[in-house]
Design an enzyme around this catalytic site. Structure first.
Site, PDB file in Angstrom:
ATOM      1  N   LYS A  17       0.615  -1.062  -0.008  1.00  0.00           N
ATOM      2  CA  LYS A  17      -0.067   0.082   0.082  1.00  0.00           C
ATOM      3  C   LYS A  17       0.725   1.383   0.044  1.00  0.00           C
ATOM      4  CE  LYS A  17      -0.313   1.920   3.588  1.00  0.00           C
ATOM      5  NZ  LYS A  17       0.189   2.770   4.707  1.00  0.00           N
ATOM      6  N   PRO A 105       9.781  -5.436   3.135  1.00  0.00           N
ATOM      7  CA  PRO A 105      10.388  -5.332   4.317  1.00  0.00           C
ATOM      8  C   PRO A 105       9.253  -4.893   5.439  1.00  0.00           C
ATOM      9  CG  PRO A 105      10.876  -3.224   2.790  1.00  0.00           C
ATOM     10  CD  PRO A 105      10.168  -4.380   2.013  1.00  0.00           C
ATOM     11  N   ALA A 107       7.584  -3.474   9.015  1.00  0.00           N
ATOM     12  CA  ALA A 107       7.420  -2.140   9.330  1.00  0.00           C
ATOM     13  C   ALA A 107       8.200  -1.141   8.519  1.00  0.00           C
ATOM     14  CB  ALA A 107       8.065  -2.129  10.887  1.00  0.00           C
ATOM     15  N   SER A 108       7.590  -0.759   7.265  1.00  0.00           N
ATOM     16  CA  SER A 108       8.136  -0.036   6.411  1.00  0.00           C
ATOM     17  C   SER A 108       7.538   1.205   5.738  1.00  0.00           C
ATOM     18  CB  SER A 108       8.869  -0.890   5.384  1.00  0.00           C
ATOM     19  OG  SER A 108       8.045  -1.536   4.486  1.00  0.00           O
ATOM     20  N   ILE A 110       4.481   0.578   3.934  1.00  0.00           N
ATOM     21  CA  ILE A 110       3.841   0.258   2.702  1.00  0.00           C
ATOM     22  C   ILE A 110       2.837  -0.733   3.215  1.00  0.00           C
ATOM     23  CG2 ILE A 110       5.354   1.081   1.134  1.00  0.00           C
ATOM     24  CD1 ILE A 110       6.724  -1.689   0.997  1.00  0.00           C
ATOM     25  N   GLY A 112       2.745  -3.850   4.514  1.00  0.00           N
ATOM     26  CA  GLY A 112       2.988  -5.296   4.352  1.00  0.00           C
ATOM     27  C   GLY A 112       2.145  -5.979   5.303  1.00  0.00           C
ATOM     28  N   GLY A 113       2.046  -5.806   6.531  1.00  0.00           N
ATOM     29  CA  GLY A 113       1.265  -6.578   7.410  1.00  0.00           C
ATOM     30  C   GLY A 113      -0.254  -6.533   7.333  1.00  0.00           C
ATOM     31  N   ASP A 147      -4.967   0.152   8.922  1.00  0.00           N
ATOM     32  CA  ASP A 147      -4.770   0.423   7.579  1.00  0.00           C
ATOM     33  C   ASP A 147      -5.086  -1.322   6.940  1.00  0.00           C
ATOM     34  OD1 ASP A 147      -3.758   2.608   7.239  1.00  0.00           O
ATOM     35  OD2 ASP A 147      -1.513   1.695   7.329  1.00  0.00           O
TER      36      ASP A 147
HETATM   37  O1  C5P Z   1      -4.025   0.386  13.622  1.00  0.00           O
HETATM   38  P1  C5P Z   1      -2.480  -0.125  13.846  1.00  0.00           P
HETATM   39  O2  C5P Z   1      -2.277  -1.029  14.767  1.00  0.00           O
HETATM   40  O3  C5P Z   1      -1.875  -0.190  12.439  1.00  0.00           O
HETATM   41  O4  C5P Z   1      -1.890   1.412  14.338  1.00  0.00           O
HETATM   42  C1  C5P Z   1      -0.585   1.321  15.082  1.00  0.00           C
HETATM   43  C2  C5P Z   1      -0.366   2.538  15.762  1.00  0.00           C
HETATM   44  O5  C5P Z   1      -0.069   3.600  15.039  1.00  0.00           O
HETATM   45  C3  C5P Z   1      -1.254   2.944  16.761  1.00  0.00           C
HETATM   46  O6  C5P Z   1      -1.305   2.055  17.974  1.00  0.00           O
HETATM   47  C4  C5P Z   1      -1.411   4.195  16.774  1.00  0.00           C
HETATM   48  O7  C5P Z   1      -0.431   4.593  18.074  1.00  0.00           O
HETATM   49  C5  C5P Z   1      -0.900   4.911  15.756  1.00  0.00           C
HETATM   50  N1  C5P Z   1      -1.852   5.134  14.767  1.00  0.00           N
HETATM   51  C6  C5P Z   1      -2.300   6.770  14.852  1.00  0.00           C
HETATM   52  N2  C5P Z   1      -3.535   7.119  14.008  1.00  0.00           N
HETATM   53  C7  C5P Z   1      -3.886   6.292  12.935  1.00  0.00           C
HETATM   54  C8  C5P Z   1      -3.442   5.045  12.771  1.00  0.00           C
HETATM   55  C9  C5P Z   1      -2.452   4.482  13.754  1.00  0.00           C
HETATM   56  O8  C5P Z   1      -2.107   7.045  15.789  1.00  0.00           O
HETATM   57  N3  C5P Z   1      -4.760   6.778  12.211  1.00  0.00           N
END
Ligand code: C5P
Length: 294
Positions: A17, A105, A107-108, A110, A112-113, A147
């Protein structure tokens, strides 16, 4: 005569993405950030295969498999399967082997997870024949991460809210993309914490259709990635990556995706592979990939 047999193996590309623009426009009381983003899904990604087996099994392979913690409970594919099974009211994991070929990769920036989790949900629907209403699938995806919903339908989209409000994006011209990651892991929460400004101007409304790369990049010049400077503070290599992309005259625009460290460059479709090859010579230590944007 057609015989009843086990469902056949299914394989799908879990596409990267790429946030062509990412505007952070506020923050909710629970800490999550409000964003507006134009997202595309190039033909670059992980590979996920799902096939019948004697018992449930997750196999990790590919160049970035060793960067995953192994099949721990936090693994997004395992969480996706658990959520699917629970929502479907199934008593236990299906007897399947899921093979993740990790080519992106981790934690990059894009997704991936997230894309792996979304693709697993779609593959499970096809495999089991249990299809959830779109809203329910979206809800399961959101419970796995902000995401994940956008990755369910890997097409050009506009994300709003914390990422859960999705709408169809503009139609794009044929376009190539080069992705570079300096092989440095950047933590999304750390980048959010480092950001100084959270109330930034909204994403300009895109037209329904971009008829040329020039019109697309013209629009993107008026956009930003509001996480880029904070990510550069944490990971100075991002500045080097942007410089290398910008130095190539075939690249029309270069920017970071998501919370980094991966950056993209847009180019004519026929230039993408040549640019990738040239950059690899100068930077054999970087992860570099290229392909058509959709
Ligand atoms: O939702 P996800 O687990 O991918 O998000 C990882 C971290 O990124 C969240 O714990 C939050 O700290 C931060 N985040 C945020 N605002 C977003 C998406 C993610 O602050 N819209």
């Amino acid at each position: 005569m057609v015989q009843n047999s086990l469902p056949s193996p299914r394989v799908e590309l879990a596409r990267a993405k790429v946030n062509l623009a990412l505007h952070i426009t506020g923050q909710r009381s629970d800490g999550y950030h409000l964003l507006e983003s134009l997202v595309v899904f190039p033909q670059i990604g992980d590979r996920i295969a799902l096939e019948p087996a004697d018992k449930f099994e997750l196999v990790l392979e590919g160049p970035f498999a060793r960067d995953l913690d192994g099949p721990t409970d936090d693994n997004l594919i395992l969480r996706a399967i658990r959520s699917f099974v629970t929502a479907a009211g199934q008593p236990q994991h299906p007897n399947i082997r899921v093979t993740l070929t990790k080519r992106l990769p981790i934690a990059s920036g894009i997704g991936g997870g997230s894309s792996d989790a979304a693709t697993t949900l779609r593959l499970l629907e096809d495999y089991t024949g249990i299809y959830f209403p779109e809203e329910k699938l979206h809800q399961i995806a959101l419970s796995l991460g902000a995401d994940v919903p956008v990755c369910l339908f890997p097409e050009t989209q506009i994300m709003r809210g914390i990422g859960e409000q999705l709408s169809t994006g503009p139609s794009l011209p044929r376009c190539g993309v080069v992705l570079i990651n300096p092989k440095v892991v950047v933590s999304t929460p750390d980048v959010f914490r480092t950001m100084k400004e959270r109330d930034n101007p909204a994403l300009p409304a895109p037209p329904e259709h971009f008829d040329s790369i020039k019109s697309l990049t013209g629009y993107l010049e008026d956009c930003r990635n509001d996480m880029q400077s904070a990510a550069m503070e944490l990971c100075p290599q991002i500045t080097e990556v942007i410089s290398a992309l910008s130095a190539d005259t075939r690249i029309k625009i270069a920017r970071m995706s998501g919370s980094g460290a991966t950056c993209f460059g847009l180019c004519e479709p026929n230039d993408a592979m040549d640019i990738e090859r040239d950059l690899r010579i100068d930077h054999p230590e970087w992860w570099i990939a290229s392909g058509p944007i959709s």
